[in-house]
Motif scaffolding. Sequence first.
Motif, PDB file in Angstrom:
ATOM      1  N   LEU A 185      -5.111   4.275  -7.156  1.00  0.00           N
ATOM      2  CA  LEU A 185      -4.592   2.910  -7.042  1.00  0.00           C
ATOM      3  C   LEU A 185      -4.805   2.295  -5.665  1.00  0.00           C
ATOM      4  CD1 LEU A 185      -1.268   3.163  -9.090  1.00  0.00           C
ATOM      5  CD2 LEU A 185      -3.515   2.337  -9.828  1.00  0.00           C
ATOM      6  N   SER A 186      -4.527   3.046  -4.605  1.00  0.00           N
ATOM      7  CA  SER A 186      -4.650   2.439  -3.272  1.00  0.00           C
ATOM      8  C   SER A 186      -6.105   2.155  -2.918  1.00  0.00           C
ATOM      9  CB  SER A 186      -3.998   3.326  -2.211  1.00  0.00           C
ATOM     10  OG  SER A 186      -4.614   4.601  -2.148  1.00  0.00           O
ATOM     11  N   ALA A 187      -7.043   2.938  -3.456  1.00  0.00           N
ATOM     12  CA  ALA A 187      -8.464   2.658  -3.212  1.00  0.00           C
ATOM     13  C   ALA A 187      -8.884   1.362  -3.907  1.00  0.00           C
ATOM     14  CB  ALA A 187      -9.318   3.824  -3.698  1.00  0.00           C
ATOM     15  N   LEU A 188      -8.344   1.117  -5.091  1.00  0.00           N
ATOM     16  CA  LEU A 188      -8.646  -0.137  -5.780  1.00  0.00           C
ATOM     17  C   LEU A 188      -8.056  -1.327  -5.020  1.00  0.00           C
ATOM     18  CD1 LEU A 188      -8.007   1.118  -9.419  1.00  0.00           C
ATOM     19  CD2 LEU A 188     -10.221   0.528  -8.408  1.00  0.00           C
ATOM     20  N   ARG A 189      -6.870  -1.150  -4.483  1.00  0.00           N
ATOM     21  CA  ARG A 189      -6.286  -2.221  -3.653  1.00  0.00           C
ATOM     22  C   ARG A 189      -7.117  -2.411  -2.391  1.00  0.00           C
ATOM     23  NH1 ARG A 189      -5.030  -6.613  -2.490  1.00  0.00           N
ATOM     24  NH2 ARG A 189      -3.080  -7.248  -1.482  1.00  0.00           N
ATOM     25  N   LEU A 190      -7.658  -1.323  -1.849  1.00  0.00           N
ATOM     26  CA  LEU A 190      -8.536  -1.423  -0.687  1.00  0.00           C
ATOM     27  C   LEU A 190      -9.748  -2.294  -0.995  1.00  0.00           C
ATOM     28  CD1 LEU A 190      -9.443  -0.548   2.171  1.00  0.00           C
ATOM     29  CD2 LEU A 190     -10.410   1.523   1.124  1.00  0.00           C
ATOM     30  N   ILE A 208       0.842  -1.203   0.000  1.00  0.00           N
ATOM     31  CA  ILE A 208       0.000   0.000   0.000  1.00  0.00           C
ATOM     32  C   ILE A 208       0.874   1.248   0.000  1.00  0.00           C
ATOM     33  CG2 ILE A 208      -1.638   1.341   1.378  1.00  0.00           C
ATOM     34  CD1 ILE A 208      -2.731  -1.435   2.339  1.00  0.00           C
ATOM     35  N   ALA A 209       1.907   1.251   0.819  1.00  0.00           N
ATOM     36  CA  ALA A 209       2.812   2.402   0.868  1.00  0.00           C
ATOM     37  C   ALA A 209       3.491   2.612  -0.482  1.00  0.00           C
ATOM     38  CB  ALA A 209       3.853   2.193   1.970  1.00  0.00           C
ATOM     39  N   PHE A 210       3.879   1.532  -1.128  1.00  0.00           N
ATOM     40  CA  PHE A 210       4.502   1.640  -2.448  1.00  0.00           C
ATOM     41  C   PHE A 210       3.536   2.261  -3.457  1.00  0.00           C
ATOM     42  CE2 PHE A 210       5.259  -0.210  -6.675  1.00  0.00           C
ATOM     43  CZ  PHE A 210       6.559   0.220  -6.909  1.00  0.00           C
ATOM     44  N   SER A 252       4.340   7.603   3.342  1.00  0.00           N
ATOM     45  CA  SER A 252       3.293   6.665   2.920  1.00  0.00           C
ATOM     46  C   SER A 252       3.230   5.450   3.839  1.00  0.00           C
ATOM     47  CB  SER A 252       3.519   6.221   1.473  1.00  0.00           C
ATOM     48  OG  SER A 252       4.782   5.621   1.297  1.00  0.00           O
ATOM     49  N   THR A 253       4.371   5.033   4.372  1.00  0.00           N
ATOM     50  CA  THR A 253       4.368   3.933   5.346  1.00  0.00           C
ATOM     51  C   THR A 253       3.629   4.349   6.615  1.00  0.00           C
ATOM     52  OG1 THR A 253       6.461   3.078   4.478  1.00  0.00           O
ATOM     53  CG2 THR A 253       5.826   2.387   6.705  1.00  0.00           C
ATOM     54  N   GLY A 254       3.878   5.574   7.061  1.00  0.00           N
ATOM     55  CA  GLY A 254       3.166   6.076   8.231  1.00  0.00           C
ATOM     56  C   GLY A 254       1.684   6.225   7.981  1.00  0.00           C
ATOM     57  N   ALA A 255       1.314   6.635   6.766  1.00  0.00           N
ATOM     58  CA  ALA A 255      -0.106   6.797   6.434  1.00  0.00           C
ATOM     59  C   ALA A 255      -0.823   5.450   6.425  1.00  0.00           C
ATOM     60  CB  ALA A 255      -0.246   7.491   5.085  1.00  0.00           C
ATOM     61  N   VAL A 313      -5.283   6.681   3.590  1.00  0.00           N
ATOM     62  CA  VAL A 313      -5.727   6.893   4.969  1.00  0.00           C
ATOM     63  C   VAL A 313      -7.015   7.702   5.006  1.00  0.00           C
ATOM     64  CG1 VAL A 313      -4.322   8.973   5.358  1.00  0.00           C
ATOM     65  CG2 VAL A 313      -4.989   7.538   7.294  1.00  0.00           C
ATOM     66  N   MET A 314      -7.204   8.635   4.077  1.00  0.00           N
ATOM     67  CA  MET A 314      -8.443   9.405   4.051  1.00  0.00           C
ATOM     68  C   MET A 314      -9.625   8.519   3.679  1.00  0.00           C
ATOM     69  SD  MET A 314      -7.702  12.492   4.951  1.00  0.00           S
ATOM     70  CE  MET A 314      -8.946  13.584   4.344  1.00  0.00           C
ATOM     71  N   ALA A 315      -9.427   7.626   2.716  1.00  0.00           N
ATOM     72  CA  ALA A 315     -10.500   6.715   2.319  1.00  0.00           C
ATOM     73  C   ALA A 315     -10.882   5.792   3.469  1.00  0.00           C
ATOM     74  CB  ALA A 315     -10.062   5.903   1.098  1.00  0.00           C
ATOM     75  N   VAL A 316      -9.879   5.223   4.127  1.00  0.00           N
ATOM     76  CA  VAL A 316     -10.145   4.300   5.226  1.00  0.00           C
ATOM     77  C   VAL A 316     -10.790   5.019   6.402  1.00  0.00           C
ATOM     78  CG1 VAL A 316      -9.052   2.797   6.943  1.00  0.00           C
ATOM     79  CG2 VAL A 316      -8.367   2.655   4.540  1.00  0.00           C
ATOM     80  N   ALA A 317     -10.319   6.220   6.725  1.00  0.00           N
ATOM     81  CA  ALA A 317     -10.864   6.952   7.875  1.00  0.00           C
ATOM     82  C   ALA A 317     -12.335   7.296   7.669  1.00  0.00           C
ATOM     83  CB  ALA A 317     -10.048   8.214   8.122  1.00  0.00           C
ATOM     84  N   LYS A 318     -12.705   7.808   6.491  1.00  0.00           N
ATOM     85  CA  LYS A 318     -14.112   8.113   6.229  1.00  0.00           C
ATOM     86  C   LYS A 318     -14.956   6.844   6.295  1.00  0.00           C
ATOM     87  CE  LYS A 318     -13.867  12.247   3.309  1.00  0.00           C
ATOM     88  NZ  LYS A 318     -14.391  13.177   4.309  1.00  0.00           N
ATOM     89  N   MET A 319     -14.465   5.820   5.632  1.00  0.00           N
ATOM     90  CA  MET A 319     -15.196   4.563   5.582  1.00  0.00           C
ATOM     91  C   MET A 319     -15.373   3.982   6.978  1.00  0.00           C
ATOM     92  SD  MET A 319     -14.010   1.173   3.520  1.00  0.00           S
ATOM     93  CE  MET A 319     -12.766   0.810   4.761  1.00  0.00           C
TER      94      MET A 319
END
Length: 484
Positions: free
Chosen positions: A187-192, A90-92, A105-108, A161-167
């Motif tokens: 991309l990270s939302a699709l991986r989510l 995810i960070a990548f 991104s790792t911290g996020a 992190v914004m997508a996950v936090a809202k969700m």
Amino acid sequence: MSAFLSKRHGMFINGDWTDSSADETIAVIDPATEEVIATVQAGGEAEVDRAVRAARAAFDNGPWPNMAPIDRMMIMLRLADVIEAAADEIAFLETIDNGMPMWLSTGAAAKAVLHLRHFAGICGRLGGQVHNVTQPDIHAYSIKEPVGVVGAITPWNFPFVMAVAKMAQALAAGCTVVLKPSEITPLSALRLGELIQQAGFPDGVVNIIVGYGRDAGKALVEHLLVDKISFTGSTATGKWIVQAAAGNLKRVTLELGGKSPTIVFPDADVERAVPGAAMAVFANSGQVCVAGSRLFIHRKIFDKMVDGISAFAANLKVGSGLDADSQIGPLVSRDQLDRVSGFIESGINEGAHVVHGGKRVGDAGYFVQPTVVAETHGDMRIIKEEIFGPVVAAIPFDDDDLDQIAARANDTNYGLAAYIWSSDASKIHKLARKLRAGLIQVNGGTALDPALPFGGFKESGWGREYGAEGVEAYMETKSVAIQL
């Protein structure tokens, strides 16, 4: 990750992946190289309608809203576990999509796990209360119920992190979700979506549509089966959402722009204030809604602070986020590079002095130097408007009148955050009350913690995210009165 990047990326609707009905695609560009790294399908009105109807069916007839709180909690915790296991990839994805350095991104990704676990723990603590009403022999109580279908629209600056936090807040409340990430960083939302499948969410509880704001975003906001919109982004778009939501008077939470002041008093610990004030605006290349872009410094320490921040900026390594030594990555897009460069040029034309930076870095990638400007005045665009880039304006002040200091800090249409550096506890508390901002950070205090309500005054938004208030924003209150 090459297999993921080369996939035919569609929409996540009703627990499965499906193609868009339109032929339009979105090229995903690595802002460090300007190269296309993936292609995703662009959803439009048809895909949004399917996703909303899936979320509606999952809310009206599915198990999620009626599930025992502990069962919702366990599924959310399972998702936190699978995200944690996939944190490196995810960070990548965040780094090659958004440009942020890997340390950020790792911290996020870790922060996303924290949000999920925190809000999962709230599931069983939501409820109303018994009320002592004014009439005799009435048993009265209130109930908290989920608002329904939520359209969550997230920005490109911290995509995952914004997508996950809202969700996470919506899910804890018992809502179902249609997530529309920014088309710039999908991309990270699709991986989510893949991880949501892996965690075992019921079909339709979370749906993910990638598309342009003019098509997918507009359709989601205007859809009459959506009960609430939660949006993070520009103030201009937020104002449009307020008008568009009038169709069914859907509930709206808005986290919008900022022009946050940093105020440094002569009794501050300068050794801590220099890096603190610098990274309050340079982190993530200044693409942060709470960036402390107006730096008010007492004249007694003005030169020392400006010299210190300029030296700090000069030592920041600007480069690809994949470079382990990079501290500042590129801006997210060519448009953003042009925007930030335009603000710097505007400031110079209006008389500002560039103390450090102000230039593009290299010929490839959207890199710009961390920039410190001085000799500004309140009518400059660089002072009045949100830049969303690594640019800070240093402004001296002379007096110790907190009312005057607050008046200058509050002289903006925004009111998202403010920063105070001082060792005087009384001064800190007094000034914090006078500042018109939703978040006051003192001497490096934390920001955007899942337990702490966050939101803006004035044109910085409506409502609060995070904390108990953030979850309750996804709920309705129902009162029950019984004649005994």
